[in-house]
Design a protein around this motif. Structure first.
Motif, PDB file in Angstrom:
ATOM      1  N   UNK A  23      -2.569  -1.977   3.599  1.00 37.50           N
ATOM      2  CA  UNK A  23      -3.302  -3.239   3.567  1.00 37.50           C
ATOM      3  C   UNK A  23      -3.297  -3.774   4.993  1.00 37.50           C
ATOM      4  N   UNK A  24      -4.478  -4.089   5.529  1.00 35.40           N
ATOM      5  CA  UNK A  24      -4.619  -4.459   6.935  1.00 35.40           C
ATOM      6  C   UNK A  24      -4.990  -5.928   7.073  1.00 35.40           C
ATOM      7  N   UNK A  25      -4.285  -6.621   7.956  1.00 35.45           N
ATOM      8  CA  UNK A  25      -4.645  -7.978   8.359  1.00 35.45           C
ATOM      9  C   UNK A  25      -5.006  -7.916   9.835  1.00 35.45           C
ATOM     10  N   UNK A  26      -6.265  -8.207  10.154  1.00 35.22           N
ATOM     11  CA  UNK A  26      -6.698  -8.158  11.551  1.00 35.22           C
ATOM     12  C   UNK A  26      -6.789  -9.564  12.120  1.00 35.22           C
ATOM     13  N   UNK A  27      -6.207  -9.753  13.306  1.00 40.72           N
ATOM     14  CA  UNK A  27      -6.245 -11.037  14.007  1.00 40.72           C
ATOM     15  C   UNK A  27      -7.330 -10.991  15.074  1.00 40.72           C
TER      16      UNK A  27
ATOM     17  N   UNK B 154     -13.475 -10.902  15.678  1.00 34.55           N
ATOM     18  CA  UNK B 154     -14.758 -10.907  16.379  1.00 34.55           C
ATOM     19  C   UNK B 154     -15.877 -10.464  15.458  1.00 34.55           C
ATOM     20  N   UNK B 155     -16.684  -9.507  15.908  1.00 35.05           N
ATOM     21  CA  UNK B 155     -17.817  -9.042  15.095  1.00 35.05           C
ATOM     22  C   UNK B 155     -17.379  -8.052  14.025  1.00 35.05           C
ATOM     23  N   UNK B 156     -16.102  -7.644  14.040  1.00 37.75           N
ATOM     24  CA  UNK B 156     -15.576  -6.819  12.951  1.00 37.75           C
ATOM     25  C   UNK B 156     -15.564  -5.325  13.192  1.00 37.75           C
ATOM     26  N   UNK B 157     -15.733  -4.883  14.433  1.00 34.94           N
ATOM     27  CA  UNK B 157     -15.847  -3.451  14.690  1.00 34.94           C
ATOM     28  C   UNK B 157     -14.576  -2.689  14.312  1.00 34.94           C
ATOM     29  N   UNK B 158     -13.403  -3.280  14.517  1.00 37.11           N
ATOM     30  CA  UNK B 158     -12.155  -2.583  14.176  1.00 37.11           C
ATOM     31  C   UNK B 158     -11.839  -2.694  12.684  1.00 37.11           C
ATOM     32  N   UNK B 159     -11.963  -3.882  12.142  1.00 37.66           N
ATOM     33  CA  UNK B 159     -11.669  -4.066  10.718  1.00 37.66           C
ATOM     34  C   UNK B 159     -12.555  -3.224   9.827  1.00 37.66           C
ATOM     35  N   UNK B 160     -13.823  -3.115  10.182  1.00 42.44           N
ATOM     36  CA  UNK B 160     -14.751  -2.326   9.377  1.00 42.44           C
ATOM     37  C   UNK B 160     -14.444  -0.836   9.504  1.00 42.44           C
ATOM     38  N   UNK B 161     -14.048  -0.395  10.706  1.00 43.38           N
ATOM     39  CA  UNK B 161     -13.627   0.998  10.844  1.00 43.38           C
ATOM     40  C   UNK B 161     -12.398   1.273   9.983  1.00 43.38           C
ATOM     41  N   UNK B 162     -11.438   0.343   9.992  1.00 43.06           N
ATOM     42  CA  UNK B 162     -10.225   0.505   9.177  1.00 43.06           C
ATOM     43  C   UNK B 162     -10.565   0.692   7.707  1.00 43.06           C
ATOM     44  N   UNK B 163     -11.619   0.022   7.246  1.00 40.32           N
ATOM     45  CA  UNK B 163     -11.978   0.084   5.822  1.00 40.32           C
ATOM     46  C   UNK B 163     -12.375   1.490   5.382  1.00 40.32           C
ATOM     47  N   UNK B 164     -12.665   2.364   6.339  1.00 39.07           N
ATOM     48  CA  UNK B 164     -13.010   3.740   5.999  1.00 39.07           C
ATOM     49  C   UNK B 164     -11.770   4.538   5.572  1.00 39.07           C
ATOM     50  N   UNK B 165     -10.581   4.034   5.933  1.00 39.22           N
ATOM     51  CA  UNK B 165      -9.366   4.832   5.743  1.00 39.22           C
ATOM     52  C   UNK B 165      -8.282   4.173   4.896  1.00 39.22           C
ATOM     53  N   UNK B 166      -8.342   2.859   4.677  1.00 43.10           N
ATOM     54  CA  UNK B 166      -7.205   2.170   4.059  1.00 43.10           C
ATOM     55  C   UNK B 166      -7.559   1.530   2.715  1.00 43.10           C
TER      56      UNK B 166
ATOM     57  N   UNK C   6     -22.011  -8.902   9.400  1.00 35.81           N
ATOM     58  CA  UNK C   6     -21.735  -7.481   9.610  1.00 35.81           C
ATOM     59  C   UNK C   6     -21.067  -6.839   8.394  1.00 35.81           C
ATOM     60  N   UNK C   7     -20.217  -7.594   7.725  1.00 33.27           N
ATOM     61  CA  UNK C   7     -19.583  -7.064   6.519  1.00 33.27           C
ATOM     62  C   UNK C   7     -20.621  -6.877   5.410  1.00 33.27           C
ATOM     63  N   UNK C   8     -21.514  -7.846   5.273  1.00 32.16           N
ATOM     64  CA  UNK C   8     -22.586  -7.726   4.285  1.00 32.16           C
ATOM     65  C   UNK C   8     -23.454  -6.507   4.591  1.00 32.16           C
ATOM     66  N   UNK C   9     -23.745  -6.301   5.865  1.00 37.82           N
ATOM     67  CA  UNK C   9     -24.550  -5.146   6.261  1.00 37.82           C
ATOM     68  C   UNK C   9     -23.819  -3.841   5.943  1.00 37.82           C
ATOM     69  N   UNK C  10     -22.523  -3.829   6.216  1.00 34.69           N
ATOM     70  CA  UNK C  10     -21.733  -2.616   6.008  1.00 34.69           C
ATOM     71  C   UNK C  10     -21.570  -2.283   4.527  1.00 34.69           C
ATOM     72  N   UNK C  11     -21.437  -3.290   3.701  1.00 35.62           N
ATOM     73  CA  UNK C  11     -21.185  -3.063   2.277  1.00 35.62           C
ATOM     74  C   UNK C  11     -22.473  -2.982   1.456  1.00 35.62           C
ATOM     75  N   UNK C  12     -23.612  -2.977   2.146  1.00 42.34           N
ATOM     76  CA  UNK C  12     -24.889  -2.884   1.433  1.00 42.34           C
ATOM     77  C   UNK C  12     -25.083  -1.472   0.895  1.00 42.34           C
ATOM     78  N   UNK C  13     -26.116  -1.300   0.102  1.00 44.83           N
ATOM     79  CA  UNK C  13     -26.398   0.004  -0.496  1.00 44.83           C
ATOM     80  C   UNK C  13     -26.743   1.048   0.555  1.00 44.83           C
ATOM     81  N   UNK C  14     -27.078   0.582   1.784  1.00 44.74           N
ATOM     82  CA  UNK C  14     -27.419   1.514   2.854  1.00 44.74           C
ATOM     83  C   UNK C  14     -26.171   2.127   3.484  1.00 44.74           C
TER      84      UNK C  14
END
Length: 215
Positions: A77-81, A84-96, A115-123
Protein backbone atom coordinates in the motif's frame (compact mmCIF):
# COMPACT_ATOMS: atom_id res chain seq x y z
CA UNK A 1 -6.22 41.53 -10.26
CA UNK A 2 -7.19 44.48 -8.08
CA UNK A 3 -6.06 48.10 -8.25
CA UNK A 4 -5.81 50.22 -5.11
CA UNK A 5 -5.11 53.91 -4.73
CA UNK A 6 -2.42 54.74 -2.15
CA UNK A 7 -2.09 58.50 -2.15
CA UNK A 8 -0.64 59.45 -5.51
CA UNK A 9 0.53 55.90 -6.22
CA UNK A 10 -1.45 53.14 -7.85
CA UNK A 11 -0.90 49.69 -6.30
CA UNK A 12 -1.65 46.59 -8.36
CA UNK A 13 -2.50 43.46 -6.32
CA UNK A 14 -2.18 40.15 -8.12
CA UNK A 15 -4.07 37.11 -6.90
CA UNK A 16 -3.27 33.47 -7.58
CA UNK A 17 -5.23 33.39 -10.85
CA UNK A 18 -2.66 35.70 -12.45
CA UNK A 19 0.05 33.03 -12.11
CA UNK A 20 -2.02 29.96 -12.98
CA UNK A 21 -1.39 28.33 -16.33
CA UNK A 22 -3.75 25.46 -17.07
CA UNK A 23 -2.76 24.93 -20.69
CA UNK A 24 -1.81 21.31 -20.00
CA UNK A 25 -0.40 19.13 -22.75
CA UNK A 26 -0.89 15.37 -22.94
CA UNK A 27 2.66 14.07 -22.61
CA UNK A 28 4.04 10.55 -23.02
CA UNK A 29 6.50 9.16 -20.46
CA UNK A 30 8.28 5.84 -20.93
CA UNK A 31 9.90 3.94 -18.04
CA UNK A 32 11.17 0.55 -19.16
CA UNK A 33 8.17 -1.30 -20.56
CA UNK A 34 5.71 1.07 -18.87
CA UNK A 35 4.19 3.91 -20.87
CA UNK A 36 2.18 6.70 -19.21
CA UNK A 37 0.16 9.46 -20.86
CA UNK A 38 -0.35 12.41 -18.51
CA UNK A 39 -1.41 16.04 -18.70
CA UNK A 40 1.28 18.42 -17.42
CA UNK A 41 3.12 21.68 -18.09
CA UNK A 42 6.71 22.07 -19.24
CA UNK A 43 7.28 24.94 -16.79
CA UNK A 44 5.36 26.45 -13.88
CA UNK A 45 5.39 29.43 -11.56
CA UNK A 46 7.09 29.15 -8.17
CA UNK A 47 4.62 31.77 -6.89
CA UNK A 48 1.74 30.19 -4.95
CA UNK A 49 3.70 26.90 -5.06
CA UNK A 50 2.46 25.78 -8.47
CA UNK A 51 5.56 23.72 -9.22
CA UNK A 52 3.50 20.53 -8.95
CA UNK A 53 2.08 21.23 -12.42
CA UNK A 54 5.15 19.73 -14.10
CA UNK A 55 7.30 16.61 -13.77
CA UNK A 56 10.55 17.15 -11.85
CA UNK A 57 13.90 15.30 -12.19
CA UNK A 58 13.30 13.53 -8.87
CA UNK A 59 10.17 11.89 -10.27
CA UNK A 60 12.04 10.74 -13.37
CA UNK A 61 14.75 9.25 -11.15
CA UNK A 62 12.19 7.51 -8.93
CA UNK A 63 10.21 6.09 -11.84
CA UNK A 64 13.32 4.77 -13.54
CA UNK A 65 14.22 2.94 -10.32
CA UNK A 66 10.71 1.56 -9.73
CA UNK A 67 10.31 0.36 -13.31
CA UNK A 68 13.53 -1.64 -12.93
CA UNK A 69 12.65 -2.91 -9.43
CA UNK A 70 8.87 -3.48 -9.39
CA UNK A 71 9.27 -6.17 -6.72
CA UNK A 72 9.69 -3.46 -4.06
CA UNK A 73 6.05 -2.52 -4.68
CA UNK A 74 4.44 -5.95 -4.89
CA UNK A 75 1.40 -6.31 -2.57
CA UNK A 76 2.20 -2.92 -0.99
CA UNK A 77 0.00 0.00 0.00
CA UNK A 78 1.62 3.26 -1.15
CA UNK A 79 1.24 6.75 0.28
CA UNK A 80 2.85 9.35 -1.97
CA UNK A 81 3.77 12.80 -0.63
CA UNK A 82 3.77 15.73 -3.05
CA UNK A 83 2.30 13.79 -5.96
CA UNK A 84 2.13 16.71 -8.39
CA UNK A 85 0.62 15.52 -11.67
CA UNK A 86 0.80 11.90 -10.45
CA UNK A 87 3.51 10.42 -12.66
CA UNK A 88 5.03 8.32 -9.84
CA UNK A 89 1.84 7.32 -8.05
CA UNK A 90 0.21 6.19 -11.28
CA UNK A 91 3.28 4.16 -12.23
CA UNK A 92 3.17 2.52 -8.78
CA UNK A 93 -0.43 1.47 -9.44
CA UNK A 94 0.84 -0.88 -12.14
CA UNK A 95 2.64 -3.00 -9.52
CA UNK A 96 1.06 -2.61 -6.07
CA UNK A 97 -2.17 -3.10 -4.12
CA UNK A 98 -3.32 0.50 -3.70
CA UNK A 99 -1.99 4.05 -3.95
CA UNK A 100 -3.02 7.19 -2.09
CA UNK A 101 -1.67 10.28 -3.84
CA UNK A 102 -1.47 13.56 -1.92
CA UNK A 103 -0.69 17.21 -2.56
CA UNK A 104 -1.65 20.44 -0.84
CA UNK A 105 -2.18 22.89 -3.71
CA UNK A 106 -5.76 23.06 -4.98
CA UNK A 107 -4.74 23.79 -8.58
CA UNK A 108 -2.32 20.86 -8.57
CA UNK A 109 -4.99 18.59 -7.08
CA UNK A 110 -7.24 19.42 -10.04
CA UNK A 111 -4.74 18.18 -12.64
CA UNK A 112 -3.82 15.21 -10.43
CA UNK A 113 -7.44 14.08 -10.35
CA UNK A 114 -7.77 14.65 -14.10
CA UNK A 115 -4.75 12.42 -14.74
CA UNK A 116 -6.14 9.67 -12.54
CA UNK A 117 -9.48 9.83 -14.35
CA UNK A 118 -7.62 9.61 -17.66
CA UNK A 119 -5.55 6.67 -16.45
CA UNK A 120 -8.50 4.71 -15.07
CA UNK A 121 -10.66 5.25 -18.15
CA UNK A 122 -11.60 2.42 -20.49
CA UNK A 123 -8.71 3.51 -22.73
CA UNK A 124 -6.22 2.43 -20.05
CA UNK A 125 -6.89 -1.23 -19.17
CA UNK A 126 -3.51 -1.58 -17.38
CA UNK A 127 -4.82 0.24 -14.32
CA UNK A 128 -4.61 -2.43 -11.62
CA UNK A 129 -4.39 -0.86 -8.16
CA UNK A 130 -6.90 1.35 -6.42
CA UNK A 131 -6.04 5.03 -6.84
CA UNK A 132 -7.25 7.78 -4.50
CA UNK A 133 -6.39 11.45 -3.97
CA UNK A 134 -6.40 13.50 -0.77
CA UNK A 135 -5.24 16.97 0.19
CA UNK A 136 -2.22 16.85 2.50
CA UNK A 137 0.09 19.66 3.50
CA UNK A 138 3.17 18.21 5.19
CA UNK A 139 2.91 18.60 8.95
CA UNK A 140 -0.81 19.43 8.95
CA UNK A 141 -2.02 17.20 11.79
CA UNK A 142 -5.73 17.74 11.04
CA UNK A 143 -5.34 16.53 7.47
CA UNK A 144 -3.19 13.59 8.60
CA UNK A 145 -5.81 12.48 11.14
CA UNK A 146 -8.56 12.81 8.52
CA UNK A 147 -6.64 10.55 6.12
CA UNK A 148 -5.92 7.94 8.80
CA UNK A 149 -9.61 7.86 9.75
CA UNK A 150 -10.71 7.57 6.11
CA UNK A 151 -8.20 4.82 5.26
CA UNK A 152 -7.80 2.86 8.54
CA UNK A 153 -6.92 -0.50 7.02
CA UNK A 154 -4.08 0.89 4.93
CA UNK A 155 -2.51 2.71 7.86
CA UNK A 156 -2.86 -0.23 10.23
CA UNK A 157 -0.65 -2.15 7.80
CA UNK A 158 1.92 0.66 7.88
CA UNK A 159 2.44 0.78 11.65
CA UNK A 160 5.51 -0.63 13.36
CA UNK A 161 9.18 -1.13 12.68
CA UNK A 162 9.98 -3.32 9.72
CA UNK A 163 6.50 -2.92 8.24
CA UNK A 164 6.97 0.46 6.60
CA UNK A 165 9.68 2.10 4.52
CA UNK A 166 10.04 5.43 2.82
CA UNK A 167 11.67 5.56 -0.61
CA UNK A 168 13.23 8.92 -1.40
CA UNK A 169 14.46 9.98 -4.83
CA UNK A 170 16.89 12.74 -3.97
CA UNK A 171 18.32 15.17 -6.51
CA UNK A 172 21.23 17.25 -5.22
CA UNK A 173 21.07 21.02 -5.69
CA UNK A 174 23.48 22.10 -2.94
CA UNK A 175 26.03 20.21 -0.83
CA UNK A 176 24.79 21.94 2.33
CA UNK A 177 21.30 20.58 1.66
CA UNK A 178 22.69 17.06 1.11
CA UNK A 179 24.12 16.86 4.63
CA UNK A 180 21.02 18.51 6.11
CA UNK A 181 18.76 15.78 4.71
CA UNK A 182 20.91 13.04 6.25
CA UNK A 183 21.24 14.84 9.58
CA UNK A 184 17.50 15.50 9.88
CA UNK A 185 16.69 11.86 9.18
CA UNK A 186 19.07 10.75 11.94
CA UNK A 187 17.75 13.38 14.37
CA UNK A 188 14.21 12.03 13.96
CA UNK A 189 15.22 8.43 14.63
CA UNK A 190 15.34 7.30 11.02
CA UNK A 191 17.85 5.08 9.31
CA UNK A 192 18.67 6.33 5.82
CA UNK A 193 20.59 4.10 3.42
CA UNK A 194 21.66 4.76 -0.12
CA UNK A 195 20.48 2.03 -2.48
CA UNK A 196 23.56 0.72 -4.24
CA UNK A 197 23.72 1.40 -7.97
CA UNK A 198 21.12 4.17 -8.04
CA UNK A 199 23.41 7.17 -8.41
CA UNK A 200 22.86 8.80 -11.78
CA UNK A 201 22.71 12.15 -13.53
CA UNK A 202 19.24 13.54 -14.22
CA UNK A 203 19.47 16.51 -16.54
CA UNK A 204 22.63 18.12 -15.20
CA UNK A 205 22.02 17.16 -11.56
CA UNK A 206 23.20 14.16 -9.57
CA UNK A 207 20.47 12.00 -8.08
CA UNK A 208 20.30 8.96 -5.81
CA UNK A 209 17.64 6.72 -4.26
CA UNK A 210 17.50 6.36 -0.47
CA UNK A 211 15.58 3.82 1.57
CA UNK A 212 14.45 5.28 4.90
CA UNK A 213 13.23 3.13 7.81
CA UNK A 214 12.70 3.42 11.57
CA UNK A 215 15.75 2.50 13.64
Amino acid sequence: MNREEDGDDEVVCLDESFFINDDYQLTTFTFGSQVLHLFCLQSASTDFDLTGQLVWPGAMLMNDYLSKNPDVLQASSILELGSGVGVTGILCSRFCREVLLTDHNEEVLKILKKNIEHHTSSENPNSDAGLAVEKLEWGNSDQIIKIIQKYPEQFLRLKGRGQCKFILAYVSRAKSMDSMVLNEATRHGLLINEIVGTRSVVGNLEGVIFEVTLK
